[in-house]
Design a protein around this motif. Structure first.
Motif: not given
Ligand SMILES: NC(=O)c1ccc[n+]([C@@H]2O[C@H](COP(=O)([O-])OP(=O)(O)OC[C@H]3O[C@@H](n4cnc5c(N)ncnc54)[C@H](O)[C@@H]3O)[C@@H](O)[C@H]2O)c1
Length: 254
Positions: A10, A15, A34-35, A57, A59, A108-109, A153, A181, A185
């Motif tokens: 990512g 981040i 990254d994708l 990807d 995932a 994904v996670h 998470k 936070y 994006a």
């Protein structure tokens, strides 16, 4: 000491991009995965020609395996993996959440973190290394409309502790960070969609503001660096005091 090779997933934005910059500044060769390949290639080029852009990807099992293989083949080794790639929740009420969306977020996670970590640990066999997983305050506390994201998470926290115990003997440290936070994006979309009121959110955060991605990257580098040689299985909150604050106030903020 041999140049360390770090793979950050990512890494095209937010981040992950801040982490790639921080790890490169610390002297690492960085594989940015990254994708979004065009953006990743531009980011890697910005860092310099010893860094690498990898299309991935996380995932997808085959893609995540190929990501680690390409990093080792092109950069010679792997010392650090940061499982950062992620997507937000739909933010729909749970009664309106569909299973396909729920599954995609978990894939994904959780699948991404699992497969990339397994492959990285294979690549680190006999030499050791560091794995850093990106959790969230949503994995540590209950936030409404985050059933999938929160489960993912929280699962990352459990996976971090399990792998840390299992791989300590192999010299592989596994830790997690739980950002609050952050100005990326992912959060901008929530402000734009009117899901979160920025002013009210900032009043809920003891430090009174969102994190800069570079502040998350500093914590990430610490946990992956020799300075954290006795830290494994830890979850570090990097949230401006959000999770320490007992007075949650208006829960709709979160
Ligand atoms: N922004 C925050 O406030 C915040 C807070 C806590 C945790 N996090 C976590 O931090 C991580 C990064 O978030 P961010 O805010 O930088 O998001 P972002 O949307 O700015 O960037 C995420 C990057 O991940 C990539 N990505 C998404 N799915 C992917 C996949 N399947 N395979 C490969 N790459 C993929 C995207 O293309 C993008 O470049 C995520 O895991 C997120 O859940 C963010």
């Amino acid at each position: 000491m041999q140049t360390q090779v770090a793979l950050v997933t990512g890494a095209a934005d937010g981040i992950g991009w801040a982490m790639a910059r921080r790890f490169a500044a610390a002297g690492c060769c960085v594989a940015l995965a990254d994708l979004d390949h065009d953006r990743t290639a531009a980011r890697a080029a910005e860092l310099g020609d010893r860094h690498l852009a990898v299309r991935a990807d996380v995932a997808d099992e085959a893609s995540a395996i190929a990501m680690v293989e390409e990093t080792v083949a092109r950069l010679g080794r792997l010392d650090i993996l940061v499982n950062n790639a992620g997507i937000g929740d739909s933010h729909k009420p749970t009664l309106e959440q569909d299973l396909a969306t729920f599954d995609r977020i978990l894939r994904v996670h959780l699948d991404g973190t699992f497969v990339a970590s397994r492959e990285a640990a294979r690549a680190m066999a006999g030499q050791g290394g560091a794995i850093l997983n990106v959790s969230s305050i949503a994995g540590l506390t209950g936030l409404p409309r985050r059933n999938a994201y929160g489960a993912a998470k929280a699962g990352i926290v459990a996976m971090t502790k399990s792998m840390a115990c299992e791989w300590a003997g192999a010299g592989i440290r596994v830790n997690a960070i739980a950002p609050g936070y952050v100005g990326t994006a992912l959060v901008a979309k929530l402000f734009e969609a009117g899901r979160i009121d920025r002013g009210r959110l900032e009043r809920r955060i003891p430090l009174g503001r969102l994190a800069d991605p570079a502040e998350i990257a500093e914590a990430a580098w610490f946990l992956c660096s020799p300075s954290a040689s006795y830290v494994t299985g830890a979850v570090l909150s990097v949230d401006g005091g959000w999770s320490a604050y007992g007075d949650a106030g208006d829960a709709s903020l979160a």
